[in-house]
Design a protein around this motif. Structure first.
Motif, PDB file in Angstrom:
ATOM      1  N   VAL A  75       0.816  -1.218   0.000  1.00  0.00           N
ATOM      2  CA  VAL A  75       0.000   0.000   0.000  1.00  0.00           C
ATOM      3  C   VAL A  75       0.847   1.263   0.000  1.00  0.00           C
ATOM      4  O   VAL A  75       0.503   2.254  -0.653  1.00  0.00           O
ATOM      5  CB  VAL A  75      -0.949  -0.015   1.218  1.00  0.00           C
ATOM      6  CG1 VAL A  75      -1.632   1.328   1.406  1.00  0.00           C
ATOM      7  CG2 VAL A  75      -2.000  -1.115   1.056  1.00  0.00           C
ATOM      8  N   LEU A  76       1.988   1.243   0.727  1.00  0.00           N
ATOM      9  CA  LEU A  76       2.777   2.452   0.938  1.00  0.00           C
ATOM     10  C   LEU A  76       4.139   2.424   0.263  1.00  0.00           C
ATOM     11  O   LEU A  76       4.881   3.412   0.342  1.00  0.00           O
ATOM     12  CB  LEU A  76       2.975   2.703   2.440  1.00  0.00           C
ATOM     13  CG  LEU A  76       1.705   2.936   3.263  1.00  0.00           C
ATOM     14  CD1 LEU A  76       2.063   3.111   4.734  1.00  0.00           C
ATOM     15  CD2 LEU A  76       0.927   4.135   2.751  1.00  0.00           C
ATOM     16  N   ALA A  98       6.131   2.447  -9.691  1.00  0.00           N
ATOM     17  CA  ALA A  98       5.722   1.147 -10.230  1.00  0.00           C
ATOM     18  C   ALA A  98       4.921   0.457  -9.131  1.00  0.00           C
ATOM     19  O   ALA A  98       4.996   0.835  -7.955  1.00  0.00           O
ATOM     20  CB  ALA A  98       6.937   0.303 -10.618  1.00  0.00           C
ATOM     21  N   PRO A  99       4.108  -0.545  -9.462  1.00  0.00           N
ATOM     22  CA  PRO A  99       3.352  -1.255  -8.426  1.00  0.00           C
ATOM     23  C   PRO A  99       4.281  -1.868  -7.373  1.00  0.00           C
ATOM     24  O   PRO A  99       5.330  -2.422  -7.712  1.00  0.00           O
ATOM     25  CB  PRO A  99       2.618  -2.347  -9.214  1.00  0.00           C
ATOM     26  CG  PRO A  99       2.538  -1.823 -10.614  1.00  0.00           C
ATOM     27  CD  PRO A  99       3.800  -1.057 -10.813  1.00  0.00           C
ATOM     28  N   ASN A 152      -3.940   3.934 -10.997  1.00  0.00           N
ATOM     29  CA  ASN A 152      -2.902   4.429 -11.898  1.00  0.00           C
ATOM     30  C   ASN A 152      -1.770   5.098 -11.131  1.00  0.00           C
ATOM     31  O   ASN A 152      -0.598   4.937 -11.454  1.00  0.00           O
ATOM     32  CB  ASN A 152      -3.496   5.404 -12.916  1.00  0.00           C
ATOM     33  CG  ASN A 152      -4.326   4.700 -13.977  1.00  0.00           C
ATOM     34  OD1 ASN A 152      -4.222   3.494 -14.152  1.00  0.00           O
ATOM     35  ND2 ASN A 152      -5.146   5.462 -14.676  1.00  0.00           N
ATOM     36  N   TRP A 153      -2.129   5.874 -10.110  1.00  0.00           N
ATOM     37  CA  TRP A 153      -1.109   6.544  -9.296  1.00  0.00           C
ATOM     38  C   TRP A 153      -0.227   5.521  -8.588  1.00  0.00           C
ATOM     39  O   TRP A 153       1.002   5.656  -8.571  1.00  0.00           O
ATOM     40  CB  TRP A 153      -1.796   7.463  -8.286  1.00  0.00           C
ATOM     41  CG  TRP A 153      -0.855   8.276  -7.452  1.00  0.00           C
ATOM     42  CD1 TRP A 153      -0.226   9.433  -7.811  1.00  0.00           C
ATOM     43  CD2 TRP A 153      -0.460   7.999  -6.097  1.00  0.00           C
ATOM     44  NE1 TRP A 153       0.545   9.891  -6.761  1.00  0.00           N
ATOM     45  CE2 TRP A 153       0.413   9.041  -5.709  1.00  0.00           C
ATOM     46  CE3 TRP A 153      -0.758   6.992  -5.189  1.00  0.00           C
ATOM     47  CZ2 TRP A 153       0.997   9.083  -4.440  1.00  0.00           C
ATOM     48  CZ3 TRP A 153      -0.183   7.028  -3.928  1.00  0.00           C
ATOM     49  CH2 TRP A 153       0.680   8.064  -3.559  1.00  0.00           C
ATOM     50  N   LEU A 154      -0.828   4.490  -8.017  1.00  0.00           N
ATOM     51  CA  LEU A 154      -0.061   3.450  -7.345  1.00  0.00           C
ATOM     52  C   LEU A 154       0.824   2.675  -8.314  1.00  0.00           C
ATOM     53  O   LEU A 154       1.849   2.104  -7.916  1.00  0.00           O
ATOM     54  CB  LEU A 154      -1.009   2.490  -6.623  1.00  0.00           C
ATOM     55  CG  LEU A 154      -1.645   3.020  -5.336  1.00  0.00           C
ATOM     56  CD1 LEU A 154      -2.794   2.125  -4.892  1.00  0.00           C
ATOM     57  CD2 LEU A 154      -0.599   3.124  -4.235  1.00  0.00           C
ATOM     58  N   CYS A 155       0.434   2.654  -9.581  1.00  0.00           N
ATOM     59  CA  CYS A 155       1.250   2.001 -10.608  1.00  0.00           C
ATOM     60  C   CYS A 155       2.334   2.929 -11.160  1.00  0.00           C
ATOM     61  O   CYS A 155       3.127   2.523 -12.023  1.00  0.00           O
ATOM     62  CB  CYS A 155       0.371   1.517 -11.761  1.00  0.00           C
ATOM     63  SG  CYS A 155      -0.696   0.117 -11.348  1.00  0.00           S
ATOM     64  N   GLY A 156       2.368   4.170 -10.697  1.00  0.00           N
ATOM     65  CA  GLY A 156       3.346   5.130 -11.194  1.00  0.00           C
ATOM     66  C   GLY A 156       2.885   5.891 -12.411  1.00  0.00           C
ATOM     67  O   GLY A 156       3.672   6.601 -13.047  1.00  0.00           O
TER      68      GLY A 156
END
Length: 512
Positions: free
Chosen positions: A77-78, A203-204, A235-239
């Motif tokens: 998550v972080l 990236a994830p 999308n944000w968490l995937c970069g």
């Protein structure tokens, strides 16, 4: 129990994004929790609540946060390098009445809450906690609502952390939650620890197999739908950030007859129907009629509707961006705040308008623009943005100074080589601000800049003597995350005389 951390799956991440929580379980032997519970009972019974000293007083707890499931969930998550915050608390619930629904503060209410997961909490239960023992309850899907969208006494849809010893809830920091009634007449502990992301995602960080967002099946039956917002978070968490990304383009639109029906339902009396209509309109296209309707819906009295409108406008190109910038100046502060979230999701295209908004005479407009600037990846290498935020640190408003410091920290979290030096200089100066929340936010912000913030070491060393416990704690964390030899030497010099002995108590001061 293996040594490798156990990252979350795509399915678990989709649940966290949509519902704001996950229930997970460690696999410690029963003896571990029996001993831990005994230590907690002893400490609480003889010394009271140890508060922020919970971990040094009961160091066995560190094994919990080193556990592969706990560490894997937090990393997922972080991201790597997340921070365990200095504030931690052991909650003892013996009340036969449920607690009040609430969101936790950030040690004050001078910051705007993030929709994207910069923060998370762990609520760990060291004993078997059936429903009658009063586990923590959360209201799924409410992590991004400032307002409570359900009645104060309501429990319909509530999820609880009931389970065996070792169960824990990994929650979005801002989810609405409460303690439930303990009618069993036995002690119940819940150990709450808070965590902060120190690096923006490139990236994830979970076990990612599917690159694109997919809304979980049946999710609309338990929470209000927010597909545009959920896709932005994924999308944000995937970069991937900004309105130009392929995955951020509008979905294939509904037929004209469906659009007409949805526009009609957006004006319905029933709030749930308006939420569903705004959700579909937010992802279905960018016709002028839809854009005008979404802009009006920003002022809807039911927050989930207005939230969908903000993210729908963020997906709608230049016309949607202009609508959000107008809304940033709206006389209704709630509309302005929601517009800021939409502008945060709009990407680099919003930078010029947000910088212009910093010259507004209205504090709320500037406050919300600062937040949106801090969420922009493109601002990480922009000296103009850093200079504009740094200029706010002389503003008489404590809330604006705190927001500017927070945004500068988010810029530093991108860890780009070209980050402007002015950001570190501004944050170093903020360590001596007259307001304690500005000072301790500066420490957290410098933690995100890493080694690039080495010039701040002298200011951080001075902050180690601040009269506020969190300013001192955050300064120490910043020295750790800066991580250069100079920073480590300063940190060790501070920690050595402050070494904690967990067996020294009023009943055992020296021996054995």
């Amino acid at each position: 129990m293996g040594n490798d951390i156990r990252l979350l799956t795509d399915e678990q991440m989709r649940q966290f994004i949509t519902q704001g929580y996950l229930l997970l379980k460690t696999d410690f032997p029963a003896s571990f929790h029996e001993e831990l519970l005994g230590r907690l009972s002893e400490v609480y019974g003889t010394e009271g609540n140890p508060g922020n000293n919970l971990l040094p007083r009961i160091p066995e707890l560190q094994k919990v946060f080193d556990h592969p499931v706990v560490a894997g969930g937090l990393t997922s998550v972080l991201g790597e390098g997340y921070m365990m915050h200095a504030h931690r608390h052991g909650h003892y619930n013996s009340s036969p009445q449920p607690g009040n629904w609430h969101k936790d503060s950030y040690w004050g209410y001078k910051r705007m809450r993030n929709h994207r997961p910069w923060w998370a909490m762990i609520m760990y239960f060291p004993q078997d906690t059936p429903l009658e023992l009063g586990p923590t309850g959360v209201m799924p899907g409410t992590q991004n609502y400032e307002t409570r969208t359900f009645a104060a006494e309501e429990s319909a849809g509530e999820a609880t952390a009931a389970g065996g010893a070792g169960t824990f809830a990994l929650i979005h920091y801002d989810i609405w939650h409460r303690s439930t009634a303990n009618v069993a007449g036995r002690e119940r502990f819940m150990l709450k620890f808070e965590f902060m992301r120190t690096q923006a995602p490139t990236a994830p960080s979970w076990d990612n197999r599917e690159p694109s967002w997919r809304t979980p099946d049946g999710i609309g039956e338990t929470v209000y739908p927010h597909e545009a917002m959920w896709k932005d978070t994924w999308n944000w968490l995937c970069g991937r950030t900004g309105g130009s990304e392929k995955d951020w383009a509008p979905d294939v639109g509904a037929a004209d007859t469906d659009t007409a029906r949805l526009l009609g339902e957006l004006g319905a009396d029933e709030a749930g129907l308006r939420v569903k209509a705004s959700d579909r309109l937010a992802v279905s296209g960018t016709s002028p009629d839809v854009l005008h309707a979404l802009e009006r819906a920003l002022d809807d009295g039911f927050e989930p509707v207005a939230l969908n409108a903000a993210y729908g406008l963020a997906r709608s190109g230049e016309a949607g961006l202009e609508a959000l910038l107008r809304a940033l100046e709206h006389e209704n502060v709630r509309v302005s705040r929601l517009a800021a979230h939409g502008l945060a999701a709009s990407g680099d295209a919003a930078l010029r308008g947000l910088l212009a908004a910093l010259d507004s005479r209205r504090e709320e407009t500037v406050f919300h623009a600062v937040f949106a600037l801090g969420e922009q990846k493109g601002s990480a290498s922009s000296a103009v943005v850093v200079q504009a935020l740094a200029g706010l640190l002389g503003n008489p408003s404590e809330r604006l100074r705190c927001a500017a410091v927070d945004a500068l920290g988010s810029i530093g979290a991108w860890r780009e080589e070209a980050r402007p030096r002015a950001g570190v200089e501004a944050l170093s100066a903020a360590l001596s601000d007259s307001d304690a929340q500005v000072r301790f936010t500066a420490g957290l912000a410098l933690s995100k800049w890493g080694a690039a913030a080495e010039e701040a070491v002298p200011g951080l060393v001075a902050a180690l003597e601040d009269d506020n416990r969190y300013v001192r704690a955050h300064a120490a964390e910043a020295l750790f995350y800066i991580g250069t030899a100079k920073a480590k030497d300063a940190l060790l010099a501070f920690l050595r005389p402050a070494r904690w002995c967990p067996t020294t108590t009023p009943a055992s001061t020296f021996y054995p």
